[in-house]
Design an enzyme around this catalytic site. Structure first.
Site, mmCIF file in Angstrom:
data_model
loop_
_atom_site.group_PDB
_atom_site.id
_atom_site.type_symbol
_atom_site.label_atom_id
_atom_site.label_comp_id
_atom_site.label_asym_id
_atom_site.label_seq_id
_atom_site.Cartn_x
_atom_site.Cartn_y
_atom_site.Cartn_z
ATOM 1 N N GLY A 12 19.966 -6.960 -7.821
ATOM 2 C CA GLY A 12 18.825 -7.244 -6.959
ATOM 3 C C GLY A 12 17.536 -6.855 -7.656
ATOM 4 C CG PHE A 13 13.778 -7.582 -5.744
ATOM 5 C CD1 PHE A 13 13.102 -8.538 -6.471
ATOM 6 C CD2 PHE A 13 14.120 -7.858 -4.431
ATOM 7 C CE1 PHE A 13 12.772 -9.756 -5.914
ATOM 8 C CE2 PHE A 13 13.794 -9.080 -3.863
ATOM 9 C CZ PHE A 13 13.113 -10.031 -4.599
ATOM 10 N N GLY A 14 15.846 -3.990 -7.682
ATOM 11 C CA GLY A 14 15.872 -2.705 -8.352
ATOM 12 C C GLY A 14 16.619 -2.757 -9.668
ATOM 13 C CD GLU A 173 9.620 -14.400 6.978
ATOM 14 O OE1 GLU A 173 8.620 -14.070 6.318
ATOM 15 O OE2 GLU A 173 10.784 -14.161 6.604
#
Length: 460
Positions: A12-14, A173
């Protein structure tokens, strides 16, 4: 001499930003991830509602890291961490293996939380991975198709009622996009139903939508949802979910909402790996399963183990728990990489991790969003432009940015949805897998049984 071994769990991002920050470091990196792609999770709802394809928000990890020679990408799910021997046990597709480490970065993301009612998942999928998004796409577009075949008015109403649980950014959303589908994109395409009569109901136990954005933006978001035709039920707690409806406790009392399509966006928790790591390292976890970490993002007593993003519990300088958002993971990944490089260079420990809050964004519908950036509060079209720019910036790959812009133009300027294909497998795979069991484990058992049968046949 063997180089320093860094094992990263999660792409993921990390994990991804930590790996990129170690590109020129004198280390060998092994990345362990349960899928072969990096997921840009904030846009999952657009895959579920036919705006983007899954490939645009989930580029292959090997392609993303193809120019980084010090990375070995391994497919699998980390099942156990031996903190004494410094070994990660991994369950791959049909094969188990082990990976030793000198430094471990655990950034396996978050799991959907049903607050102790995991059985709800069969009827109300979450929004945490590509499988969830494709299943929801099949259910949402399939609901309109099946409604068009019905002759009973009650059955039509049931198929045209969509319930979204959770009024945070994801739920808001999602509700907004389903409303746009029903009221703007699909009218005129069906002979026997009017999609504009669909009911989209947004449910939350809290008294406000987007409650972390503040009263001003929360009120603006609520107003925009009402303009879209979304029915917002606040102070409403879900107590039951089944195939044909949802049970809620409201200020009016107990109610049942007949609905064939439910979406769960109400809560998150750390994956089971977080508790396994905590047990192995003697650390503590909070109610959501997140590991309490030191100010330098390491596990207490184990400076060689970093825990990032949604898996960690750490307060900021004001005593507030750091939120489970992408920026916390990104900044944490860069910080962990910097710490590793300093250690290898023999430099003293740096300052504790400090999160720089760049603000929060949520889109309600086309050309309408809310933005909380430092002291700036924006809504409407200006906030939507900022939302577009930020999401394009963090989408991985030039090709993905170009195709995302094209699909946004089709969906937001026109009335089309370019990704409406849905299959029976996508709609029913969750139930089939539950009944069939782990397909890889089944394959191994069947192969073993076949080998045993062949061996016995040869003996006779």
């Amino acid at each position: 001499m063997q180089r320093h071994r860094v094992v990263v769990i999660g792409a993921g991002f990390g994990g991804l930003f930590a790996i990129k920050a170690l590109k020129k470091a004198d280390v060998d990196i092994t990345l362990i991830n349960g899928t072969a792609y990096h997921l840009f999770q904030p846009l999952l709802y657009q895959v579920a509602t036919g705006i983007l394809s899954q490939g645009e928000i989930a580029p292959p990890i090997r392609e993303v890291l193809k120019r980084q020679d010090n990375v070995d990408v391994r497919l699998g799910w980390a099942s156990h961490i031996d903190v004494e021997k410094k070994i990660v046990s991994v369950e791959g597709p049909g094969v188990d293996y082990e990976v030793p480490y000198d430094t471990l970065i655990v950034a396996a993301g978050a799991a959907q939380s049903y607050f102790g009612h995991d059985q709800f998942a069969d009827h109300a999928p979450g929004m945490k991975n590509i499988d969830d998004a494709l299943e929801l796409r099949a259910r949402i577009f399939g609901a309109f198709e099946i409604a068009d075949l019905q002759t009973d008015p009650e059955a039509i109403d049931r198929w045209l009622t969509f319930v979204v649980v959770g009024a945070g950014p994801t739920g808001t959303e999602m509700a907004g996009q389903i409303a746009e589908l029903a009221h703007r994109n699909l009218p005129g395409q069906y002979k026997h139903i009017d999609p504009r009569k669909a009911r989209i109901i947004l449910v939350d136990a809290l008294p406000a939508v987007l409650n972390t954005f503040g009263d001003h933006l929360s009120t603006r978001a609520l107003r925009q949802l009402h303009l879209l035709g979304v029915e917002v039920e606040l102070n409403t707690r879900v107590v039951g979910v089944d195939a044909t409806g949802i049970e809620v406790e409201t200020e009016r009392g107990h109610e049942r909402i007949p609905s064939m399509t439910k979406v769960w966006a109400a809560g998150v928790s750390a994956p089971p790996l977080a508790r396994k790591l905590a047990d192995a390292a003697g650390a503590k976890v909070d109610r959501a399963g997140r590991v309490f970490v030191e100010p330098d993002l390491t596990v207490p007593g184990h400076p060689e183990i970093f825990v990032l993003g949604d898996m960690m519990n750490l307060d900021d300088e004001h005593g507030q728990l750091l939120p489970g958002v992408a920026q916390v993971a990104i900044q944490g990944g860069k910080y962990a990489a910097g710490t590793i490089k300093n250690r290898l260079a023999g430099k003293p420990a740096g300052k504790p991790f400090k999160y720089f809050d760049k603000g929060s964004l949520a889109t309600i519908s086309r050309f309408s969003a809310v933005a909380s950036i430092w002291k700036l509060r924006l809504d409407g079209f200006p906030a939507w432009l900022i939302w577009v720019a930020v999401h394009l910036f963090y989408l991985v790959g030039f090709k993905n940015r170009v195709t995302a812009v094209m699909h946004w133009a089709i969906s937001f300027l026109g009335r089309g949805r370019s990704e409406r294909v849905a299959t029976v497998q996508q709609a029913f795979a969750r139930r089939a897998i539950h009944e069939y069991g782990d397909p890889f484990e089944r394959a191994r058992e069947e192969a073993a049984a076949s080998d045993e049968a062949s061996r016995l046949s040869e003996q006779h």
